[in-house]
Design an enzyme around this catalytic site. Structure first.
Site, PDB file in Angstrom:
ATOM      1  N   LYS A  77       0.788  -1.254  -0.112  1.00  0.00           N
ATOM      2  CA  LYS A  77       0.095  -0.097   0.048  1.00  0.00           C
ATOM      3  C   LYS A  77       0.834   1.328  -0.082  1.00  0.00           C
ATOM      4  O   LYS A  77       0.606   2.230  -0.689  1.00  0.00           O
ATOM      5  CB  LYS A  77      -0.938  -0.015   1.311  1.00  0.00           C
ATOM      6  CG  LYS A  77      -1.717  -1.243   1.135  1.00  0.00           C
ATOM      7  CD  LYS A  77      -2.774  -1.045   2.382  1.00  0.00           C
ATOM      8  CE  LYS A  77      -2.054  -1.111   3.804  1.00  0.00           C
ATOM      9  NZ  LYS A  77      -1.427  -2.253   4.309  1.00  0.00           N
TER      10      LYS A  77
ATOM     11  N   ARG B 146      -9.112   1.164   9.235  1.00  0.00           N
ATOM     12  CA  ARG B 146      -8.659  -0.063   9.624  1.00  0.00           C
ATOM     13  C   ARG B 146      -9.503  -0.937  10.228  1.00  0.00           C
ATOM     14  O   ARG B 146      -9.430  -2.308  10.599  1.00  0.00           O
ATOM     15  CB  ARG B 146      -7.402   0.253  10.619  1.00  0.00           C
ATOM     16  CG  ARG B 146      -6.129  -0.948  10.395  1.00  0.00           C
ATOM     17  CD  ARG B 146      -5.070  -0.251  10.245  1.00  0.00           C
ATOM     18  NE  ARG B 146      -3.705  -0.921  10.454  1.00  0.00           N
ATOM     19  CZ  ARG B 146      -2.748  -0.370   9.940  1.00  0.00           C
ATOM     20  NH1 ARG B 146      -2.598   0.834   9.378  1.00  0.00           N
ATOM     21  NH2 ARG B 146      -1.547  -1.207  10.123  1.00  0.00           N
TER      22      ARG B 146
ATOM     23  N   ARG C 264      12.014  -6.208   4.753  1.00  0.00           N
ATOM     24  CA  ARG C 264      11.600  -4.747   4.724  1.00  0.00           C
ATOM     25  C   ARG C 264      12.547  -4.078   5.594  1.00  0.00           C
ATOM     26  O   ARG C 264      12.800  -4.240   6.654  1.00  0.00           O
ATOM     27  CB  ARG C 264      10.184  -4.568   4.992  1.00  0.00           C
ATOM     28  CG  ARG C 264       9.848  -2.972   4.905  1.00  0.00           C
ATOM     29  CD  ARG C 264       8.404  -2.832   4.722  1.00  0.00           C
ATOM     30  NE  ARG C 264       7.569  -2.866   6.134  1.00  0.00           N
ATOM     31  CZ  ARG C 264       6.245  -2.484   5.960  1.00  0.00           C
ATOM     32  NH1 ARG C 264       5.631  -2.358   5.083  1.00  0.00           N
ATOM     33  NH2 ARG C 264       5.692  -2.968   7.284  1.00  0.00           N
TER      34      ARG C 264
ATOM     35  N   ARG D  79      11.612  -2.103  11.181  1.00  0.00           N
ATOM     36  CA  ARG D  79      10.559  -1.546  11.968  1.00  0.00           C
ATOM     37  C   ARG D  79      10.273  -2.494  13.074  1.00  0.00           C
ATOM     38  O   ARG D  79      10.435  -3.799  12.888  1.00  0.00           O
ATOM     39  CB  ARG D  79       9.061  -1.444  11.394  1.00  0.00           C
ATOM     40  CG  ARG D  79       9.216   0.077  10.666  1.00  0.00           C
ATOM     41  CD  ARG D  79       7.949   0.094   9.653  1.00  0.00           C
ATOM     42  NE  ARG D  79       6.693  -0.453  10.353  1.00  0.00           N
ATOM     43  CZ  ARG D  79       5.454  -0.373   9.694  1.00  0.00           C
ATOM     44  NH1 ARG D  79       5.707   0.272   8.364  1.00  0.00           N
ATOM     45  NH2 ARG D  79       4.396  -0.580  10.055  1.00  0.00           N
TER      46      ARG D  79
ATOM     47  N   ARG E 196      -0.071  -8.508  13.465  1.00  0.00           N
ATOM     48  CA  ARG E 196      -0.536  -7.506  12.613  1.00  0.00           C
ATOM     49  C   ARG E 196      -1.661  -8.434  11.677  1.00  0.00           C
ATOM     50  O   ARG E 196      -2.447  -7.862  11.139  1.00  0.00           O
ATOM     51  CB  ARG E 196       0.360  -6.839  11.886  1.00  0.00           C
ATOM     52  CG  ARG E 196       1.182  -5.971  13.239  1.00  0.00           C
ATOM     53  CD  ARG E 196       2.563  -5.471  12.487  1.00  0.00           C
ATOM     54  NE  ARG E 196       2.389  -4.554  11.364  1.00  0.00           N
ATOM     55  CZ  ARG E 196       3.206  -4.310  10.443  1.00  0.00           C
ATOM     56  NH1 ARG E 196       4.484  -5.038  10.443  1.00  0.00           N
ATOM     57  NH2 ARG E 196       3.191  -3.441   9.448  1.00  0.00           N
TER      58      ARG E 196
END
Ligand code: AMP
Length: 224
Positions: free
Chosen positions: A26, A98, A137, A170, A181
């Site tokens: 996204k 969300r 990531r 992160r 998540r």
């Protein structure tokens, strides 16, 4: 011939909502849309991380929720959106709404501000690819640009191309938090597919491919 003209049709006015599990792409797509369209990228995750890295830091309880991969309270999110959306005609929401409550609060805000949602687009990505993307990531703590250890390496190892800052994993991209998540996404965010299908706003595209490939699938949805 008609097919070649399709990408050049004018864009429709209105906000875009990007849905998809963490790692679906996204943020990358939203940045690309912002670079090619008048839409402003609004990421609630980036706004929260930015608030946390300035001279004042986020409330400790809020920062802890983010690190654990849990949601921060809806009221805080909608306040952030209300403040940040004011300056822009069209925005692309990334990471918001969300859950169904946030979607309802957005509907109210849109009435108050005479805004409208043009389309809600979900990026569909299989579980294996999501995990590969999230585990590899790396992000720049300053400009929030996203890299990947295999598919999107910076020019100098470990450093952001734009600001030279050392890239980080992160906290919420660590494996135990990733699982949390993804569960929350299924439970809280996936019901938005029905919410927006019922309002005739929902579409989905295959999120597997390069950012430009995904953009090419999304572009036609923004003209109709
Ligand atoms: P993201 O960068 O979108 O993955 O968001 C990172 C984290 O920020 C999430 O795991 C949540 O803790 C928090 N967050 C971001 N957007 C929202 C939202 N719309 N509602 C609740 N929490 C959010």
């Amino acid at each position: 011939m008609g097919l070649h003209l399709a990408p050049y049709l004018p864009l429709q006015h209105g906000d875009i909502i990007l849905l998809g599990a963490p790692g679906a792409g996204k943020g990358t797509l939203a940045r690309l849309l912002q670079s090619k369209h008048p839409h402003r990228h609004l990421s609630t995750g980036d706004l929260l991380r930015k608030a946390d890295s300035r001279s004042f830091s986020l409330d400790r309880e809020i920062a802890a929720l983010i690190d654990k991969g849990e949601f921060v309270p809806d009221e805080m999110i909608i306040r952030m959106i209300n403040v940040n959306v004011a300056d822009y005609r069209d925005v692309v929401y990334d990471g918001f709404p969300r859950n169904v409550n946030q979607a309802k609060l957005l509907d109210e805000l849109n009435v108050q501000r005479s805004r409208k949602i043009h389309r809600v687009i979900k990026l569909e990505v299989g579980f294996t690819l999501l995990m590969q993307r999230l585990k590899g990531r790396r992000t720049c703590p300053v400009c929030h640009r996203i890299y990947h250890v295999i598919t999107l390496r910076p020019q100098r190892a470990g450093l952001c191309d734009r600001c030279g800052e050392r890239l980080k994993v992160r906290k919420d991209d660590h494996p135990s938090v990733i699982a949390k998540r993804l569960d929350l996404y299924e439970e809280q965010t996936e019901p938005l597919v029905k919410y927006y299908t019922d309002r005739n706003l929902f579409s989905w595209v295959d999120g597997d491919g390069s950012p430009e490939e995904v953009y090419a699938r999304v572009r036609p949805l923004l003209t109709t």
